[in-house]
Motif scaffolding. Structure first.
Motif, PDB file in Angstrom:
ATOM      1  N   VAL A   1      -4.790  -8.613  -2.587  1.00  0.00           N
ATOM      2  CA  VAL A   1      -3.384  -9.195  -1.750  1.00  0.00           C
ATOM      3  C   VAL A   1      -3.770 -10.806  -1.394  1.00  0.00           C
ATOM      4  O   VAL A   1      -4.639 -11.000  -1.109  1.00  0.00           O
ATOM      5  CB  VAL A   1      -3.486  -7.840  -0.589  1.00  0.00           C
ATOM      6  CG1 VAL A   1      -2.550  -6.964  -1.213  1.00  0.00           C
ATOM      7  CG2 VAL A   1      -4.745  -8.633   0.302  1.00  0.00           C
ATOM      8  N   ASP A   2      -2.585 -11.433  -1.287  1.00  0.00           N
ATOM      9  CA  ASP A   2      -2.068 -13.432  -0.800  1.00  0.00           C
ATOM     10  C   ASP A   2      -3.258 -13.127   0.498  1.00  0.00           C
ATOM     11  O   ASP A   2      -2.696 -11.751   1.014  1.00  0.00           O
ATOM     12  CB  ASP A   2      -1.232 -13.837  -0.586  1.00  0.00           C
ATOM     13  CG  ASP A   2      -0.855 -13.693  -2.091  1.00  0.00           C
ATOM     14  OD1 ASP A   2      -1.323 -13.560  -3.097  1.00  0.00           O
ATOM     15  OD2 ASP A   2       0.689 -13.419  -1.869  1.00  0.00           O
ATOM     16  N   ILE A   3      -3.602 -14.464   0.987  1.00  0.00           N
ATOM     17  CA  ILE A   3      -4.050 -14.428   1.844  1.00  0.00           C
ATOM     18  C   ILE A   3      -2.805 -13.395   4.185  1.00  0.00           C
ATOM     19  O   ILE A   3      -3.721 -12.855   4.526  1.00  0.00           O
ATOM     20  CB  ILE A   3      -4.573 -15.548   2.606  1.00  0.00           C
ATOM     21  CG1 ILE A   3      -5.258 -16.306   3.978  1.00  0.00           C
ATOM     22  CG2 ILE A   3      -3.337 -16.565   3.052  1.00  0.00           C
ATOM     23  CD1 ILE A   3      -6.448 -15.737   3.464  1.00  0.00           C
ATOM     24  N   GLU A   4      -1.582 -14.076   3.652  1.00  0.00           N
ATOM     25  CA  GLU A   4      -0.521 -13.611   4.440  1.00  0.00           C
ATOM     26  C   GLU A   4      -1.227 -11.943   4.884  1.00  0.00           C
ATOM     27  O   GLU A   4      -0.750 -11.655   6.034  1.00  0.00           O
ATOM     28  CB  GLU A   4       0.709 -13.610   4.091  1.00  0.00           C
ATOM     29  CG  GLU A   4       0.598 -15.481   4.047  1.00  0.00           C
ATOM     30  CD  GLU A   4       0.654 -15.283   2.199  1.00  0.00           C
ATOM     31  OE1 GLU A   4       0.005 -15.074   1.989  1.00  0.00           O
ATOM     32  OE2 GLU A   4      -0.066 -16.851   2.328  1.00  0.00           O
ATOM     33  N   GLU A   5      -1.460 -11.509   3.451  1.00  0.00           N
ATOM     34  CA  GLU A   5      -1.330  -9.867   3.719  1.00  0.00           C
ATOM     35  C   GLU A   5      -2.776  -9.477   4.100  1.00  0.00           C
ATOM     36  O   GLU A   5      -2.946  -8.028   3.618  1.00  0.00           O
ATOM     37  CB  GLU A   5      -0.819  -9.380   2.224  1.00  0.00           C
ATOM     38  CG  GLU A   5       0.338  -9.741   2.423  1.00  0.00           C
ATOM     39  CD  GLU A   5       1.574  -8.367   1.398  1.00  0.00           C
ATOM     40  OE1 GLU A   5       1.700  -7.659   0.468  1.00  0.00           O
ATOM     41  OE2 GLU A   5       2.439  -8.101   2.768  1.00  0.00           O
ATOM     42  N   ALA A   6      -3.947 -10.208   3.872  1.00  0.00           N
ATOM     43  CA  ALA A   6      -5.399  -9.348   3.691  1.00  0.00           C
ATOM     44  C   ALA A   6      -5.615  -8.379   4.483  1.00  0.00           C
ATOM     45  O   ALA A   6      -6.642  -8.254   5.007  1.00  0.00           O
ATOM     46  CB  ALA A   6      -5.822 -11.443   4.352  1.00  0.00           C
ATOM     47  N   TRP A   7      -4.793  -8.233   5.822  1.00  0.00           N
ATOM     48  CA  TRP A   7      -5.250  -7.314   6.985  1.00  0.00           C
ATOM     49  C   TRP A   7      -5.222  -5.665   6.246  1.00  0.00           C
ATOM     50  O   TRP A   7      -5.485  -5.153   6.664  1.00  0.00           O
ATOM     51  CB  TRP A   7      -3.682  -7.826   8.105  1.00  0.00           C
ATOM     52  CG  TRP A   7      -2.474  -7.248   7.355  1.00  0.00           C
ATOM     53  CD1 TRP A   7      -1.371  -8.547   6.826  1.00  0.00           C
ATOM     54  CD2 TRP A   7      -1.752  -6.285   6.870  1.00  0.00           C
ATOM     55  NE1 TRP A   7      -0.241  -7.743   6.429  1.00  0.00           N
ATOM     56  CE2 TRP A   7      -0.735  -6.771   6.922  1.00  0.00           C
ATOM     57  CE3 TRP A   7      -1.530  -5.135   7.278  1.00  0.00           C
ATOM     58  CZ2 TRP A   7       0.358  -6.315   5.947  1.00  0.00           C
ATOM     59  CZ3 TRP A   7      -0.715  -3.689   6.760  1.00  0.00           C
ATOM     60  CH2 TRP A   7       0.237  -4.911   6.222  1.00  0.00           C
ATOM     61  N   LYS A   8      -4.378  -6.463   5.038  1.00  0.00           N
ATOM     62  CA  LYS A   8      -4.320  -4.367   4.515  1.00  0.00           C
ATOM     63  C   LYS A   8      -5.462  -4.053   3.942  1.00  0.00           C
ATOM     64  O   LYS A   8      -5.790  -2.923   4.392  1.00  0.00           O
ATOM     65  CB  LYS A   8      -3.570  -5.071   2.820  1.00  0.00           C
ATOM     66  CG  LYS A   8      -1.360  -4.800   3.198  1.00  0.00           C
ATOM     67  CD  LYS A   8      -1.174  -5.216   1.887  1.00  0.00           C
ATOM     68  CE  LYS A   8       0.872  -5.260   2.006  1.00  0.00           C
ATOM     69  NZ  LYS A   8       0.676  -5.040   0.439  1.00  0.00           N
ATOM     70  N   CYS A   9      -6.640  -5.371   3.983  1.00  0.00           N
ATOM     71  CA  CYS A   9      -7.839  -4.943   3.559  1.00  0.00           C
ATOM     72  C   CYS A   9      -8.518  -4.583   4.322  1.00  0.00           C
ATOM     73  O   CYS A   9      -9.518  -3.535   3.915  1.00  0.00           O
ATOM     74  CB  CYS A   9      -8.473  -6.549   3.041  1.00  0.00           C
ATOM     75  SG  CYS A   9      -7.490  -7.134   1.828  1.00  0.00           S
ATOM     76  N   ARG A  10      -8.201  -4.176   5.398  1.00  0.00           N
ATOM     77  CA  ARG A  10      -9.445  -3.762   6.771  1.00  0.00           C
ATOM     78  C   ARG A  10      -8.722  -2.523   6.583  1.00  0.00           C
ATOM     79  O   ARG A  10      -9.572  -1.784   7.064  1.00  0.00           O
ATOM     80  CB  ARG A  10      -8.441  -3.962   8.095  1.00  0.00           C
ATOM     81  CG  ARG A  10      -8.970  -5.654   8.178  1.00  0.00           C
ATOM     82  CD  ARG A  10      -9.038  -6.188   9.674  1.00  0.00           C
ATOM     83  NE  ARG A  10      -7.291  -5.945  10.351  1.00  0.00           N
ATOM     84  CZ  ARG A  10      -6.428  -7.078  10.631  1.00  0.00           C
ATOM     85  NH1 ARG A  10      -7.209  -7.737  10.257  1.00  0.00           N
ATOM     86  NH2 ARG A  10      -5.315  -6.326  11.186  1.00  0.00           N
ATOM     87  N   HIS A  11      -8.342  -2.133   6.049  1.00  0.00           N
ATOM     88  CA  HIS A  11      -7.547  -0.227   5.853  1.00  0.00           C
ATOM     89  C   HIS A  11      -8.348  -0.126   4.515  1.00  0.00           C
ATOM     90  O   HIS A  11      -7.580   1.339   4.266  1.00  0.00           O
ATOM     91  CB  HIS A  11      -6.521  -0.237   6.055  1.00  0.00           C
ATOM     92  CG  HIS A  11      -5.789  -0.638   7.567  1.00  0.00           C
ATOM     93  ND1 HIS A  11      -6.140   0.013   9.041  1.00  0.00           N
ATOM     94  CD2 HIS A  11      -5.287  -1.524   8.210  1.00  0.00           C
ATOM     95  CE1 HIS A  11      -6.023  -0.586  10.295  1.00  0.00           C
ATOM     96  NE2 HIS A  11      -5.514  -1.874   9.482  1.00  0.00           N
TER      97      HIS A  11
END
Ligand code: SF4
Length: 345
Positions: free
Chosen positions: A308-318
């Motif tokens: 994912v791009d940096i704008e969607e880096a929150w996906k990496c937390r889950h």
């Protein structure tokens, strides 16, 4: 030339859905990846993961994060337990909904051809129900899309008060809230793909020879004992897999079923099954094909998997694969380098 079977009671809307009970040959597109450690020339992902076809859900996972989808094939043992648990609970709610509209009959299968024959029997029994204006659930859809065979299962098809054919997709949620934009995008992608597949099926775009070629099935394979029994009971005549495939393609083409007019998502809370709301999806073919072709180019070996791009880096937390994700590591390294250079300036 439309056939109808006695497994579908049109007036009473009581449909029997055939379910595969035992499958000696794995019927899924993904048949394991035991040979993935082979040292040889790079191979196409379709070959590497031994896929003959993709599920629509594979493409939706890919739209969420391509790298994550690839890791799911590579390291399924790392998938978080809560994710698989949520998937099981979601499956139970879907089954409960399915049982509201028809009974499920288990059929023992012996070959890959038998497993597909069950899907065809379900389609053949649902066509007259749809023609009568009633609703059906778990409608199998499949078709070649830009060189790759794609398979899916529509949750529900029914008619609106205006008589339009509507696709309804049920999504279960672990929290009592509607999804955010990123998740909604994958859900829109899913139902739009279903429409693309279904519309192709009822307008004669599924060719038996293309089907056979992609799935590497034997048209002259005799149908199993139990399958034959249900074929007869449904009022059809077919003794080989090829017979049933031809019959299904003919019925779909000449059934005069309409293409899908409306796409609707329903969200429900997994804990108690209460409905959280509905979303109507607009079918945007150009945007759909752009995303689809981007996904398919990975499977054709034309591009590397991307995270994912940096704008969607929150996906990496889950993400279950965050600790091993090379994309994430490279992105962090890149960010710390650019951060340093900014400070240097
Ligand atoms: Fe994708 Fe982030 Fe997971 Fe890597 S950690 S697979 S980039 S979601």
């Amino acid at each position: 030339s439309r056939s109808s079977g006695n497994c579908a009671d049109v007036a009473g809307c009581s449909v029997v859905s055939f379910q595969i009970e035992e499958n000696k040959e794995k019927s899924q597109g993904h048949e394991g990846s035991s040979h993935r450690k082979r040292k040889q020339m790079p191979i196409m992902p379709m070959e590497k993961y031994r896929m003959k076809y993709l599920w629509v859900t594979n493409l939706c996972s890919q739209a969420w994060c391509e790298q994550q989808m690839m890791y799911e094939f590579e390291f399924p043992e790392l998938l978080k337990l809560e994710k698989t648990d949520a998937m099981n609970k979601g499956a139970s709610i879907h089954l409960a909904r399915e049982l509201e509209v028809h009974d499920v009959v288990s059929v023992t299968t012996q070959t890959k051809e038998d497993s597909w024959a069950i899907k065809f029997l379900n389609i053949l029994s649902m066509i007259p129900v749809l023609q009568s204006g009633a609703r059906v659930r778990e409608f199998p859809v499949f078709r070649e899309l830009n060189g790759i065979f794609v398979v899916g299962m529509i949750d529900e098809l029914g008619y609106t008060p205006k008589g339009e054919l509507e696709l309804r997709e049920l999504k279960t949620r672990t929290t009592p809230t509607l999804p955010g934009t990123s998740q909604t995008v994958t859900h829109q992608f899913q139902v739009s793909l279903y429409k693309l597949l279904f519309d192709g099926m009822v307008t004669g775009l599924v060719q038996p020879d293309v089907f056979i070629q992609h799935l590497q099935l034997k048209p002259d394979q005799a149908l199993g004992e139990q399958v034959i029994e249900h074929v007869k009971r449904a009022g059809f005549t077919a003794s080989t897999f090829g017979d049933l495939l031809d019959l299904t393609c003919l019925n779909l083409t000449f059934s005069e079923l309409p293409t899908i007019d409306c796409l609707k998502l329903e969200y429900c809370y997994q804990a108690d099954g209460t409905s959280l709301g509905f979303k109507t999806v607009t079918f945007e073919e150009e945007k759909l094909m752009e995303l689809l072709n981007s996904c398919l180019s990975f499977w054709k070996g034309q591009k590397e998997a991307q995270g994912v791009d940096i704008e969607e880096a929150w996906k990496c937390r889950h993400c279950s694969f965050a600790s091993i994700c090379e994309w994430r590591t490279r992105r962090s390294e890149h960010l710390s380098r650019t951060g340093q250079s900014k400070r240097t300036k």
